[in-house]
Design a protein around this motif. Structure first.
Motif: not given
Ligand code: MRU
Length: 349
Positions: A240-244, A281-282, A335-342
């Motif tokens: 429903d929502r993925v945060a940054a 949304t952080k 996207i596999k990991g490093n979600y903040g940037e990716e």
């Protein structure tokens, strides 16, 4: 509509009103409720007649367009001001799925420079139609990327309903199953029943059975046992929502599945259209979690199962921390990991 139709569009624009498939009545009754006013649409979303993040966004967009088309206002500035108030009204129908706000804000953005009320009305309806048409393409792409993670014969596990009726078509987490069917690839799935309102038992089991997918229903408390003993290749869910930072809100019970999957070394995949990724949304702590009526817990269907006067806690969603997410499958890639940037990169691509 017959039972053999290959897919069911849960939200249908009929020229001057909407038809909304009442998902509360599935699988026993297939009823399309007419929605002619913004209040009808608010009610349908709030009562879960239309549910699932992308479908909520689609219905809300048409709801705002319905209000716009019914407006008798002639001054465009006043009209646009009132449009914003109506946007806020619809945005309050449910708090967690960001697709709701995303779709409504998209309508505000495209209409903000309209030179007349008539022009704004045309633009708003057109945008609602585009959101729905785009979502079908987006879900198909998610299905293609998702399927690339699996091989013939794989057995997966899913939770809630992130299927065709929760979107314009195909679904997000369920899209790979539709694509696999088209391509003659055998994928099987265990579907959690998903208490308290049983989206898994009532919707996923029904939807996949209709499509001829090999689906087996289990109760929620069977998932760890099934993961350990049934050769589960991966868990796949919607959101429903993925945060940054990559934290993922989804139907209550999802976090437990992610913990179980990690403990057992099973990949945990989240299918998420870019419209569900909310860079404003952080972290997961900032995602509003809806709490729903106690009767959803004290009753199963029409039958009361708990004593009168019992205390109840009924959060509709939980947040899975990014560390537990093996990959996020979007319409623009995986996207596999490093979600903040990716996530930033993929949103701006
Ligand atoms: O309360 P619901 O039924 O709207 O919750 C739905 C979910 O949790 C879905 O997994 C999510 O919205 C994704 S739907 C493609």
């Amino acid at each position: 509509m017959t039972i053999t139709e290959s897919f069911i569009r849960s939200v249908r624009w009929k020229g001057d009103h909407l038809l909304i498939l009442d998902q509360q009545l599935l699988p026993h009754q297939r009823v399309f409720n007419p929605a002619s006013t913004i209040e009808d649409v608010w009610e349908s979303i709030n009562k879960l007649q239309v549910r699932g993040a992308p479908a909520i966004g689609i219905a809300a967009a048409y709801g705002l367009a319905l209000w716009a088309l019914s407006s008798k206002e002639t001054n465009v500035e006043t009209f646009l001001k009132e449009l914003k108030t109506k946007r806020d009204y619809l945005a309050n129908s449910r708090p967690t799925a960001v697709n709701l706000m995303w779709a409504l804000d998209r309508l505000l953005e495209v209409s903000k420079d309209a030179g007349s009320v008539e022009e704004a009305q045309t633009i708003l309806l057109q945008e609602a139609k585009e959101i729905q048409a785009e979502d079908e393409l987006v879900c198909r792409k998610i299905g293609e990327y998702g399927l690339s993670l699996f091989k013939d014969g794989d057995i997966l596990l899913t939770h809630c309903n992130a299927g065709g009726i929760a979107t314009a078509r195909y679904g997000t987490a369920l899209a790979p199953f539709y694509l696999a069917k088209e391509q003659g690839i055998q994928l099987s799935v265990y579907a959690d029943e998903t208490r308290p309102v049983l989206q898994g038992a009532r919707l996923t089991a029904w939807e996949l059975q209709q499509a001829g997918v090999d689906v087996t229903l289990i109760t929620d408390n069977m998932s760890a046992h099934v993961m350990k003993t049934k050769n589960i290749a991966a868990v796949i869910v919607g959101t429903d929502r993925v945060a940054a930072n990559g934290d993922v809100a989804n139907k209550i019970g999802t976090f437990g599945l992610a913990l179980q999957a990690k403990a057992l070394g099973i990949p945990f995949y989240v299918a998420a259209p870019l419209s569900t990724i909310d860079l404003d949304t952080k972290t997961g702590d900032d995602i509003p979690i809806e709490e729903r009526p106690h009767e959803e817990v004290t009753y199963i269907g029409e039958t009361r199962v708990a004593p009168e006067g019992i205390n109840v806690f009924n959060p509709a969603f939980d947040v899975t921390p990014a560390d537990y997410v093996t990959a996020i499958i979007t319409e623009k890639g995986i996207i596999k990991g490093n979600y903040g940037e990716e996530l930033q990169k993929i949103k701006n691509r």
